[in-house]
Design an enzyme around this catalytic site. Structure first.
Site, short mmCIF file in Angstrom:
data_model
loop_
_atom_site.label_atom_id
_atom_site.label_comp_id
_atom_site.label_asym_id
_atom_site.label_seq_id
_atom_site.Cartn_x
_atom_site.Cartn_y
_atom_site.Cartn_z
N ASP A 9 0.88 -1.16 0.00
CA ASP A 9 0.00 0.00 0.00
C ASP A 9 0.93 1.22 0.00
O ASP A 9 2.11 1.11 0.32
CB ASP A 9 -0.89 -0.02 1.24
CG ASP A 9 -1.78 1.20 1.35
OD1 ASP A 9 -2.26 1.68 0.31
OD2 ASP A 9 -1.96 1.70 2.48
N ASP A 11 -0.01 5.11 0.92
CA ASP A 11 -0.21 6.05 2.02
C ASP A 11 -0.17 5.35 3.37
O ASP A 11 -0.81 4.31 3.57
CB ASP A 11 -1.54 6.78 1.86
CG ASP A 11 -1.57 7.67 0.63
OD1 ASP A 11 -0.54 8.30 0.33
OD2 ASP A 11 -2.62 7.72 -0.04
N ASP A 179 -2.16 -0.70 5.74
CA ASP A 179 -2.62 -0.11 7.00
C ASP A 179 -4.12 0.09 7.04
O ASP A 179 -4.72 0.07 8.11
CB ASP A 179 -1.94 1.25 7.22
CG ASP A 179 -2.51 2.31 6.29
OD1 ASP A 179 -3.33 3.14 6.74
OD2 ASP A 179 -2.16 2.30 5.10
#
Length: 245
Positions: A9, A11, A179
């Site tokens: 991922d 960000d 996240d």
């Protein structure tokens, strides 16, 4: 030997912050962003922010300059380069957008480390303004996943990667780092031989903690860039040794 595929991922995983929020804050869009925050889906909201920049006379070069200031922790940079040099196939699966991701990676000399970037595409309109589009085009039937936003189902990306490797002579083993809540769907697609690395106390970690019986992959949580680097490279080393033995 298995081929190790590492899926990042972007960000709050590859970078510590959020690239969309960075541009909104650094380019003075906070007020109008909060005015529109709950009136549009996030993807369309960010496209609207790009149009707002146009109306203020800001150029695409101004956006590039802003993105160049976005930091990437040195431990993450070292981990990416080390994993790449070890023969891993690195990819990004992100609900950010192509332009933001590529410009940040280019500035840190990392863009060539990644074989593919699955994210919301961008284009320039007839006036040279940046537009942000959904990964799943509005022209296509909507995906049926209720875990993901309408513009991007990361689980479908994982299905695509799995299908594309079905005829490989060398099996693939996946390491997924994320996240957010949108990272839970692809996590459910991982197998017992794979690994998921959720960021501690973030939505993905919480979903995994609440639904441990749904997760087949081995879970390796991390809370800092240094810890992410250490765990990721340990996994690469462990998988390599297992497959060589």
């Amino acid at each position: 030997m298995a081929k190790i595929v590492i899926l990042f991922d972007f960000d709050r995983t590859l970078i510590d912050g959020d690239s969309d929020n960075w541009v909104v804050t650094e380019m003075g869009l906070t007020e109008i962003f909060h005015q529109l925050r709950f009136t549009l889906p996030w993807n369309r909201l960010m496209d609207r922010m790009m149009m707002e920049l146009q109306s203020q006379g800001r150029s695409i070069d101004d956006i590039k300059s802003c993105l160049k200031k976005m930091p990437i922790d040195s431990h993450i940079i070292e981990a990416i380069k080390s994993a790449k040099s070890s023969g891993c196939d690195l990819k990004i699966v992100s609900d950010a957008n192509q332009f933001f991701i590529e410009k940040i990676l280019e500035h840190h000399d990392l863009v060539d480390c990644f074989s593919e970037i699955y994210t919301n595409p961008t284009s320039l309109d007839d006036n040279g303004n940046l537009r942000i589009l959904p990964y799943h085009s509005d022209a296509l039937p909507p995906h049926s996943c209720n875990l993901c936003p309408s513009n991007l189902c990361k689980g479908l990306v994982m299905d695509h990667l799995r299908a594309s490797s079905s005829n490989d002579q060398i099996p693939r083993r996946f390491i997924y780092l994320g996240d957010g809540g949108g990272d839970f769907c692809p996590t459910l697609k991982l197998r017992e031989c794979d690994f998921v690395m959720p960021r501690t106390n973030y939505p993905l970690w919480k979903k995994i903690s609440d639904n441990p019986l749904l997760i087949k992959a081995e879970v390796k949580e991390w809370s800092s860039a240094e810890e992410q680097q250490r765990i990721l490279l340990q996994l690469v080393s462990t998988i390599t040794k297992e497959e060589d033995s």
